[in-house]
Design a protein around this motif. Structure first.
Motif, PDB file in Angstrom:
ATOM      1  N   THR A   1      42.534  60.803  62.114  1.00 40.75           N
ATOM      2  CA  THR A   1      41.290  60.216  61.616  1.00 40.75           C
ATOM      3  C   THR A   1      40.285  61.299  61.238  1.00 40.75           C
ATOM      4  O   THR A   1      39.681  61.258  60.160  1.00 40.75           O
ATOM      5  CB  THR A   1      40.674  59.301  62.691  1.00 40.75           C
ATOM      6  OG1 THR A   1      41.576  58.230  62.969  1.00 40.75           O
ATOM      7  CG2 THR A   1      39.357  58.724  62.229  1.00 40.75           C
TER       8      THR A   1
ATOM      9  N   HIS B   1      40.346  53.732  57.593  1.00 38.65           N
ATOM     10  CA  HIS B   1      41.044  54.188  58.789  1.00 38.65           C
ATOM     11  C   HIS B   1      41.850  53.056  59.422  1.00 38.65           C
ATOM     12  O   HIS B   1      41.331  51.949  59.613  1.00 38.65           O
ATOM     13  CB  HIS B   1      40.054  54.730  59.816  1.00 38.65           C
ATOM     14  CG  HIS B   1      39.340  55.962  59.382  1.00 38.65           C
ATOM     15  ND1 HIS B   1      39.987  57.059  58.852  1.00 38.65           N
ATOM     16  CD2 HIS B   1      38.011  56.292  59.404  1.00 38.65           C
ATOM     17  CE1 HIS B   1      39.098  58.001  58.565  1.00 38.65           C
ATOM     18  NE2 HIS B   1      37.901  57.558  58.882  1.00 38.65           N
TER      19      HIS B   1
ATOM     20  N   PRO C   1      43.362  53.215  62.803  1.00 41.98           N
ATOM     21  CA  PRO C   1      43.580  53.955  64.048  1.00 41.98           C
ATOM     22  C   PRO C   1      44.695  53.324  64.876  1.00 41.98           C
ATOM     23  O   PRO C   1      44.699  52.110  65.104  1.00 41.98           O
ATOM     24  CB  PRO C   1      42.230  53.850  64.758  1.00 41.98           C
ATOM     25  CG  PRO C   1      41.626  52.583  64.229  1.00 41.98           C
ATOM     26  CD  PRO C   1      42.082  52.484  62.811  1.00 41.98           C
TER      27      PRO C   1
ATOM     28  N   ALA D   1      41.344  56.479  69.261  1.00 41.08           N
ATOM     29  CA  ALA D   1      40.855  56.379  67.888  1.00 41.08           C
ATOM     30  C   ALA D   1      40.191  55.035  67.627  1.00 41.08           C
ATOM     31  O   ALA D   1      39.215  54.949  66.881  1.00 41.08           O
ATOM     32  CB  ALA D   1      42.009  56.600  66.911  1.00 41.08           C
TER      33      ALA D   1
ATOM     34  N   SER E   1      37.489  56.579  65.004  1.00 33.81           N
ATOM     35  CA  SER E   1      37.564  55.992  63.662  1.00 33.81           C
ATOM     36  C   SER E   1      36.243  55.407  63.189  1.00 33.81           C
ATOM     37  O   SER E   1      36.086  55.092  62.005  1.00 33.81           O
ATOM     38  CB  SER E   1      38.633  54.899  63.641  1.00 33.81           C
ATOM     39  OG  SER E   1      38.295  53.844  64.535  1.00 33.81           O
TER      40      SER E   1
ATOM     41  N   VAL F   1      37.474  49.886  58.730  1.00 38.43           N
ATOM     42  CA  VAL F   1      38.280  50.340  59.863  1.00 38.43           C
ATOM     43  C   VAL F   1      39.070  49.137  60.358  1.00 38.43           C
ATOM     44  O   VAL F   1      38.480  48.090  60.650  1.00 38.43           O
ATOM     45  CB  VAL F   1      37.418  50.913  60.999  1.00 38.43           C
ATOM     46  CG1 VAL F   1      38.299  51.366  62.161  1.00 38.43           C
ATOM     47  CG2 VAL F   1      36.560  52.065  60.501  1.00 38.43           C
TER      48      VAL F   1
END
Length: 357
Positions: free
Chosen positions: A99, A117, A119, A124, A129, A154
């Protein structure tokens, strides 16, 4: 599924949390209007969902060994060869290292391309993230070269967590444990998805108030000043979350030594960290003077040693803490051989995992 909004003055996005949310990737890419995507993945190809557009898949490795400027340069070179433009998108799929590295590469390439992202580790998902901080390491210290570059989305797919080894789950719990002292409710005993959502919500609200880390965002570094120093001092034998957990215990000890909190609150730091199965002692191999030197490289240390510490008004950044007080507090910490701490982490991971079932 839980959706946590993060709303900034000139950029907003949502953090989706729950099983299967990675399948939203193609819709996110379509909404961005991208025609091409580069996916940088530290996980098997089968873990990467369809982007819906022409895609270049690049392998990555999680771990501090690749958290370097050389890795960022190599990624940007691949972006050029693929013909990635500023209107396309970069996607990370992996843990906190991936990340950070992919986020920084996206921030620098063409002075910024959108990044999404995915994760795949607990660490993360609860921290790395979200919030737009991207950075790589230098030999002198952790995260010394970086940029702020907010993602476009995310996707915290909790299905990814079922594949993690126990110690990797424990690594993420270090960040969850420190939330107890920076404004979160008591997260002990909650299901993982609820712990993730609470941690992300807390971070999102803090980032909305202070995107560029000039004030209240320092709270997110609770336990990190010593934590980063321990990572370096042990050559990363202590994982990030484990080191932050020890740093959280130390933050309690130091705050107590400075008269900011009473002994019951100091002990609460140990109890919370111990509940999650995390180590609470310093490695005997880590010399006090060496740890103090490493902490002087912390980003918050402008004119002297600085720590985020609990106090009468809650956690806050305390600057220019006397070196003697820091050294004395370090000497008051329990110590154990590094091998025992790592073994304790493995055992703690197993115990915590069993308790969750």
């Amino acid at each position: 599924m839980t959706s946590v909004p993060l709303r900034l003055r000139d950029h907003s996005y949502d953090v989706l949390i729950g099983p299967g949310v990675r399948t939203s990737l193609a819709e996110v890419v379509r909404r961005l209007g991208a025609r091409r995507a580069v996916v940088v993945s530290a996980r098997p190809e089968s873990w990467v969902p369809d982007t819906g557009v022409e895609t270049l898949l690049l392998p990555a490795r999680d771990g501090e060994q690749d958290k370097t400027l050389a890795t960022v340069e190599a990624l940007c070179g691949e972006f050029v060869r693929f013909g990635l433009t500023r209107s396309d998108v970069v996607v990370s799929c992996g843990g906190g290292t991936t990340t950070d590295v992919v986020g920084l590469a996206a921030a620098l390439y063409h002075r910024g391309v959108p990044v999404v992202h995915l994760p795949t580790s607990l660490l993360a998902q609860v921290d790395a993230s979200v919030g737009g901080k991207t950075a790589v390491n230098l030999p002198a210290g952790k995260n010394l070269v970086g940029a702020y570059w907010q993602p476009s989305a995310v996707l915290c797919d909790t299905d990814y967590l079922s594949t993690l080894p126990p110690r990797e789950k424990l690594n993420g719990l270090g960040e969850i444990a420190r939330c107890h002292f920076i404004g979160a409710a008591d997260l002990r005993g909650l299901p993982p998805a609820e712990q993730i959502a609470a941690s992300v919500t807390l971070k999102a609200r803090i980032v909305e108030m202070d995107e560029r880390d000039t004030g209240v965002r320092h709270l997110l570094n609770y336990g990190h000043t010593l934590g980063h120093a321990l990572e370096r001092a042990t050559d990363f034998a202590l994982r990030h979350g484990e080191a932050v957990a020890v740093g959280t215990v130390f933050a309690g000890v130091l705050a107590g030594a400075l008269g900011r909190i009473d002994q019951a609150r100091v002990e609460e730091h140990r109890e919370v960290v111990r509940y999650y199965g995390l180590p609470t002692a310093l490695p005997v191999e880590a010399d006090t003077a060496a740890l103090v030197r490493l902490m002087r490289h912390d980003k918050k240390a402008i004119t002297g040693l600085a720590f985020v510490l609990d106090g009468p008004k809650g956690a806050e950044l305390v600057s220019d803490v006397p070196q003697e007080a820091v050294a004395h507090a370090l000497d008051r910490m329990p110590r154990a051989p590094l091998a025992d701490l790592v073994g304790e982490a493995v055992l703690g991971a197993s115990t915590t995992d069993t308790a969750r079932k």
